[in-house]
Design an enzyme around this catalytic site. Structure first.
Site, PDB file in Angstrom:
ATOM      1  N   THR C  23      -4.594  -0.423  -0.039  1.00  0.00           N
ATOM      2  CA  THR C  23      -5.210  -1.139   1.080  1.00  0.00           C
ATOM      3  C   THR C  23      -5.198  -0.298   2.357  1.00  0.00           C
ATOM      4  O   THR C  23      -4.532   0.728   2.424  1.00  0.00           O
ATOM      5  CB  THR C  23      -4.434  -2.447   1.362  1.00  0.00           C
ATOM      6  OG1 THR C  23      -3.093  -2.113   1.765  1.00  0.00           O
ATOM      7  CG2 THR C  23      -4.392  -3.331   0.128  1.00  0.00           C
ATOM      8  N   ASP C  24      -5.938  -0.750   3.368  1.00  0.00           N
ATOM      9  CA  ASP C  24      -5.905  -0.068   4.663  1.00  0.00           C
ATOM     10  C   ASP C  24      -5.721  -1.081   5.787  1.00  0.00           C
ATOM     11  O   ASP C  24      -5.599  -2.281   5.548  1.00  0.00           O
ATOM     12  CB  ASP C  24      -7.146   0.813   4.867  1.00  0.00           C
ATOM     13  CG  ASP C  24      -8.423   0.009   5.061  1.00  0.00           C
ATOM     14  OD1 ASP C  24      -8.367  -1.185   5.419  1.00  0.00           O
ATOM     15  OD2 ASP C  24      -9.500   0.600   4.867  1.00  0.00           O
ATOM     16  N   ALA C  25      -5.705  -0.582   7.014  1.00  0.00           N
ATOM     17  CA  ALA C  25      -5.404  -1.423   8.169  1.00  0.00           C
ATOM     18  C   ALA C  25      -6.482  -2.471   8.437  1.00  0.00           C
ATOM     19  O   ALA C  25      -6.282  -3.369   9.254  1.00  0.00           O
ATOM     20  CB  ALA C  25      -5.189  -0.555   9.414  1.00  0.00           C
ATOM     21  N   GLY C  26      -7.627  -2.374   7.749  1.00  0.00           N
ATOM     22  CA  GLY C  26      -8.626  -3.431   7.849  1.00  0.00           C
ATOM     23  C   GLY C  26      -8.241  -4.646   7.003  1.00  0.00           C
ATOM     24  O   GLY C  26      -8.932  -5.657   7.014  1.00  0.00           O
ATOM     25  N   GLY C  27      -7.144  -4.512   6.240  1.00  0.00           N
ATOM     26  CA  GLY C  27      -6.655  -5.632   5.429  1.00  0.00           C
ATOM     27  C   GLY C  27      -7.296  -5.727   4.050  1.00  0.00           C
ATOM     28  O   GLY C  27      -7.061  -6.680   3.309  1.00  0.00           O
TER      29      GLY C  27
END
Lengths: 144, 144, 144, 144
Positions: C23-27
């Site tokens: 995953t990334d910080a965009g969720g």
């Protein structure tokens, strides 16, 4: 690799940026991503100390990570610029140790601290070889 | 999370395979790849101990890696099947420690050993929270 | 690799889970992470079609990705279980094409669709070699 | 974001190096690694066009990859320096397309070509929003 060409202080700093692929759904840099960033800093440090990636790729002797310790002190986030300072801290006959500090210049925060023990090996056999003699001559105080 | 639902032995093993993306040009599994494999094993261990990834994703409390130590003992290679055995080894009020052993069942080789200290934090604030009470009741001998 | 040992339908499905490192910080699952998950599905499909990763590792001929097209349809999230169905869709003399559909069984959502063209090459030279004859005999309708 | 601050040519080039973690046991850069390198180039291109990563992180609107096409032309190897040239090639009301060419300056080889369609979305809702008006005013010939 000659003693004269080596810097007096066996250290090097570089800056890296935090991209989306470094982060996770917790909104912070993922714990594994730091080790990729540190590998980039380690490769640049090695080149600063005269052992280039091109030589590693072409040659027969490569440094291999034998042990990693990393403390995650504070979270870093997307778009942060991080400074990674690496330093040769110990020299043994066929291994050497490096320390890295990851900081965020914008607020001076310490983000992570890492220590790695590297072993020089002959790629074909996986057998340890001696660390560069010039390193031991240049920085005798680092001998364990 | 109730004491009764927990296993007597706070350990779990799983098997993973080595794909191309785990390897590097040295012909072996890359040092960073192990930490991704260990995260998979850690998540499965957490679920075995009653703390599911779905709960982490939905809820407010997540375990965060505070420290990793890993020793690379022998290289693993493409197409290897690796067994990762994880174990809860220490419980403190707001942190806990896990140990992982990566072995290759085909020849019994130990590939890597890892220890991680985890801190339970409230995601919104980043502040530590208490480790699950049921864990401390179930395995009191792990209290530091 | 014999025609008799091959399945009638050159397709295979597997399930993977979404961990924090996907995953990334965009969720959501990071766009690059899907390609690692698809490589896992592709390797399993290849083995289902008789071309094992162990053979690739030991042997001289490996399939190499020549082109990837991927459409991201809907976001997947932490803790999702994803189903990846891969299928051999076209056979040429020294290349073949695969299609993958990534779905989320929990709600039936289509997450991504991917097509890859693979070239079989001799590892030492990088030169293309012929795709497995047994494949062309078993599934003649896939010849371009 | 004003028209005046924008470059006449919506393109940007950067150089990246190939480290061990980019390579695989085939001795070449792994197919998935290119997409991480291209994300770095894409982020730098976006900043060159006035849409900074810091704004993405702070703000509510982010560009999301909707489709990737990549052709792998020639293999790159450990220690190579690669040049990635990115260019805005098409503008639609809520999406835009970018093209990237990865070359190796040392021998002029084309390594890969990539095209990505991006959709601007509001992070909270996942709904598409309009691409920056200043882009459409500055480069009207890119309107589809």
């Amino acid at each position: 690799l000659t003693v004269n060409a080596l810097p007096d202080d066996p250290a090097h700093a570089c800056e890296v940026r935090v991209y989306y692929f470094d982060t996770d759904a917790g909104g912070v840099v993922h714990n594994v991503a730091y080790l990729r960033l540190i590998e980039e800093a380690r490769t640049r440090l090695a080149e600063h100390l005269g052992w280039s990636l091109a030589e590693m790729a072409a040659g027969h002797e490569v440094p291999v990570v034998a042990r990693t310790e990393i403390d995650y002190v504070r979270p870093a986030r997307l778009a942060d610029t991080l400074r990674i300072t690496g330093r040769l801290v110990e020299l043994r006959s066929s291994s050497f140790s490096l320390e890295f500090e990851v900081t965020r210049p914008a607020d001076g925060a310490v983000i992570a601290r890492c220590r790695q023990r590297m072993v020089s090996v002959r790629l074909a056999t996986g057998r340890p070889v001696r660390t560069p003699l010039a390193w031991r001559e240049k920085w005798p105080h680092l001998a364990a």
